[in-house]
Write a protein that holds these residues in place. Structure first.
Motif, PDB file in Angstrom:
ATOM      1  N   LEU A  92     -40.027 -25.764 -43.761  1.00  0.00           N
ATOM      2  CA  LEU A  92     -40.082 -27.018 -43.011  1.00  0.00           C
ATOM      3  C   LEU A  92     -38.697 -27.632 -42.859  1.00  0.00           C
ATOM      4  O   LEU A  92     -38.350 -28.155 -41.792  1.00  0.00           O
TER       5      LEU A  92
ATOM      6  N   GLN B 103     -54.487 -31.192 -42.737  1.00  0.00           N
ATOM      7  CA  GLN B 103     -53.060 -31.234 -42.401  1.00  0.00           C
ATOM      8  C   GLN B 103     -52.700 -30.147 -41.388  1.00  0.00           C
ATOM      9  O   GLN B 103     -51.827 -30.335 -40.543  1.00  0.00           O
ATOM     10  N   PHE B 104     -53.379 -29.006 -41.474  1.00  0.00           N
ATOM     11  CA  PHE B 104     -53.170 -27.978 -40.459  1.00  0.00           C
ATOM     12  C   PHE B 104     -53.669 -28.475 -39.105  1.00  0.00           C
ATOM     13  O   PHE B 104     -53.131 -28.090 -38.055  1.00  0.00           O
TER      14      PHE B 104
ATOM     15  N   TYR C 275     -50.912 -30.163 -37.580  1.00  0.00           N
ATOM     16  CA  TYR C 275     -49.998 -29.159 -37.029  1.00  0.00           C
ATOM     17  C   TYR C 275     -50.495 -28.666 -35.668  1.00  0.00           C
ATOM     18  O   TYR C 275     -49.714 -28.551 -34.707  1.00  0.00           O
TER      19      TYR C 275
ATOM     20  N   GLU D 286     -48.529 -29.054 -32.115  1.00  0.00           N
ATOM     21  CA  GLU D 286     -48.142 -27.907 -31.295  1.00  0.00           C
ATOM     22  C   GLU D 286     -48.718 -27.962 -29.882  1.00  0.00           C
ATOM     23  O   GLU D 286     -48.113 -27.431 -28.952  1.00  0.00           O
TER      24      GLU D 286
ATOM     25  N   GLU E 119     -42.760 -32.854 -33.564  1.00  0.00           N
ATOM     26  CA  GLU E 119     -42.525 -31.811 -34.572  1.00  0.00           C
ATOM     27  C   GLU E 119     -41.586 -32.319 -35.661  1.00  0.00           C
ATOM     28  O   GLU E 119     -41.787 -32.040 -36.850  1.00  0.00           O
TER      29      GLU E 119
ATOM     30  N   PHE F   4     -43.620 -34.589 -37.845  1.00  0.00           N
ATOM     31  CA  PHE F   4     -44.563 -33.812 -38.645  1.00  0.00           C
ATOM     32  C   PHE F   4     -43.849 -33.119 -39.801  1.00  0.00           C
ATOM     33  O   PHE F   4     -44.312 -33.172 -40.949  1.00  0.00           O
ATOM     34  N   ASP F   5     -42.743 -32.465 -39.519  1.00  0.00           N
ATOM     35  CA  ASP F   5     -41.989 -31.767 -40.563  1.00  0.00           C
ATOM     36  C   ASP F   5     -41.583 -32.733 -41.671  1.00  0.00           C
ATOM     37  O   ASP F   5     -41.748 -32.431 -42.863  1.00  0.00           O
TER      38      ASP F   5
ATOM     39  N   TYR G 154     -52.210 -27.077 -47.863  1.00  0.00           N
ATOM     40  CA  TYR G 154     -51.519 -26.809 -46.599  1.00  0.00           C
ATOM     41  C   TYR G 154     -50.635 -25.576 -46.694  1.00  0.00           C
ATOM     42  O   TYR G 154     -50.620 -24.748 -45.767  1.00  0.00           O
TER      43      TYR G 154
ATOM     44  N   ALA H 134     -51.004 -22.560 -44.070  1.00  0.00           N
ATOM     45  CA  ALA H 134     -49.896 -22.387 -43.128  1.00  0.00           C
ATOM     46  C   ALA H 134     -49.228 -21.031 -43.296  1.00  0.00           C
ATOM     47  O   ALA H 134     -48.899 -20.358 -42.304  1.00  0.00           O
TER      48      ALA H 134
END
Length: 502
Positions: free
Chosen positions: A228, A362-363, A366, A370, A381, A384-385, A448, A452
């Motif tokens: 990340l 949490q995914f 993501y 995206e 992004e 989020f990171d 997560y 991930a």
């Protein structure tokens, strides 16, 4: 519990797994592992669990449990009032438990005690204004009762709140305050015995839904953190203006945000069965002890009715991602979809697979990050990171380093500085948090990271043959479980895709 689980395990083992339909064999495996875990429960870890913590402690959750109690008939009302009258006994057990923890040298730090006492006092001070008066009265008004019956119930509820319920919290407050001399310093609380380290690993595995050792878990979290961080820095070096942007990731209207999330979800995941969603404000007296939002797991037999609490006192500049986490395609999607599946066994639906649930939620953030197109992609992004690193992965790492490996605050500061972070600031913030709540971040961080990394590995292996919709549907159709077992099944799916491609 252990003996009872062993009996059920023997009965399950008498069933020939290979004779079961293929689509329920995974449920058999999960149920078997659940019973194996339960059969090992013993007294070694008594009094190591802390029931009173900020945000998720019993003292904060109990009022909401009453508020969520559905009153559909007079039997429900009688049950509700019986439970309300029983709060003094229940809270008395909590206090007795804390007194034993103090006796054994496990009591909380003074800062943690002050935070819990402040929360309890807030509830005590609501003697005349508690939201439980309103929630109960509103429910009574919906029942077919005479005016006399309705008023009698309302009077009984009001009396129990003002005496038994509030009195129980006052007793808890006084009892905890009397234990102040048993408070540990942060250094004492972070010094674990071998038994405490064993419990730490057990709790970490339980929260993370896996059987990884502490060492393996820490390495996995470090891998995810630096993945990340690399992405975050790459975005920043390509556009340093990202750090100065101040974009609210919300339309300003929750219903509009939810409609947009549904539109994203329909392109990625199977359609949900018919269901209801109610957004409700967190009661004012609980705002300071509540997260920005929370999905309420519905009853097993009433999964079509869903509630999400929104803390309007909490400023949330990434509301779209918060709603993605709690609603679509996060918690709400997972529970509604999987509880509608006949091949997912009842035990999978009942047992708390916290790391699985939070990993998926949490995914889901993501996936929205995206696939959303309404906001600058790099900024979303970037946000989020940062959120995933600083609010989940890094504090999960820090908890292991401090509680299991015994890092002092200064040692933690040196480590963080050495990897390029503001060590002094981050250590001062997270050191007390992870000592007071060693396990708070594991469901998020470990859950997560496992999902991930599995996703990236399979996507890399399949290359052009990777189909995101097929991956997500296969994953969801398995139902909740332990990540090692899930990964095995997903690898089987990936192998079949490669074979078809070949």
């Amino acid at each position: 519990l252990g003996q009872e689980a062993s009996v059920y395990l023997d009965q399950l083992n008498a069933i020939d797994r290979e004779e079961l339909p293929e689509d329920v064999q995974f449920s058999y495996d999960v149920l078997q592992q659940i019973l194996v875990d339960f059969s090992y429960v013993n007294e070694d870890y008594d009094y190591m669990y802390e029931p009173l913590t900020e945000y998720s402690g019993i003292h904060a959750n109990l009022p909401l449990s009453f508020a969520l109690f559905e009153l559909k008939d007079t039997q429900d009302v009688d049950d509700y009032l019986t439970l309300l009258a029983d709060v003094p006994r229940y809270m008395g057990q909590v206090l007795t438990y804390e007194q034993k923890r103090a006796e054994l040298g496990y009591f909380m730090t003074e800062d943690a005690l002050d935070a819990i006492l402040e929360d309890v006092k807030t509830i005590v001070d609501s003697r005349d204004t508690s939201f439980l008066y309103t929630t109960f009265n509103d429910a009574i008004d919906q029942l077919d009762l005479t005016e006399e019956q309705a008023q009698a119930y309302k009077d009984q509820n009001a009396s129990l709140i003002a005496t038994e319920f509030i009195g129980a919290y006052q007793t808890l407050y006084d009892g905890l305050e009397a234990l102040r001399s048993s408070c540990r310093t942060y250094e004492e609380a972070a010094t674990f015995t071998e038994k405490q380290k064993s419990y730490f690993e057990y709790s970490m595995q339980s929260d993370g839904c896996n059987f990884l050792t502490v060492e393996e878990t820490l390495e996995m979290l470090k891998d995810e953190f630096f993945y990340l961080l690399n992405d975050y820095l790459s975005l920043y070096y390509n556009n340093q203006d990202l750090a100065d942007m101040d974009i609210d990731l919300t339309s300003g209207d929750m219903e509009t945000d939810l409609d947009y999330l549904k539109s994203i979800m329909t392109t990625l995941l199977p359609e949900l069965p018919e269901h209801n969603l109610t957004l409700t404000d967190v009661p004012e007296e609980l705002e300071d002890m509540f997260s920005p939002a929370a999905y309420v797991i519905p009853a097993l037999d009433d999964w079509k009715d869903n509630i999400v609490y929104i803390n309007t006192a909490s400023e949330d500049s990434t509301l779209l991602l918060t709603l993605a986490h709690e609603c679509y395609p996060g918690h709400l999607y997972q529970y509604v979809y999987q509880r509608s599946l006949d091949n997912v066994c009842r035990m999978q639906k009942v047992v708390n697979f916290g790391g699985y649930a939070e990993g998926w939620a949490q995914f889901a953030e993501y996936l929205v990050m995206e696939n959303q197109t309404q906001y600058d992609h790099d900024y979303v992004e970037f946000a989020f990171d940062y959120g995933m690193m600083m609010n989940a992965i890094l504090p999960g790492m820090i908890s292991i380093q401090v509680n299991y490996y015994g890092y002092s605050e200064s040692a933690l500061e040196s480590y963080l500085t050495g990897i390029g972070l503001n060590g002094e600031l981050i250590a001062s913030v997270y050191y007390p948090i992870v000592v007071d709540q060693p396990y708070y971040f594991f469901e998020y961080a470990i859950g997560y990271s496992q999902l991930a990394q599995m996703y990236r590995d399979i996507k890399t292996d399949l290359g052009d043959s990777f189909d995101l919709e097929a991956f997500l549907e296969t994953y969801m159709d398995l139902g909740p479980g332990y990540f090692g077992m899930i990964t095995e099944q997903m690898d089987v799916w990936a192998d079949s895709v490669m074979s078809e491609g070949a």
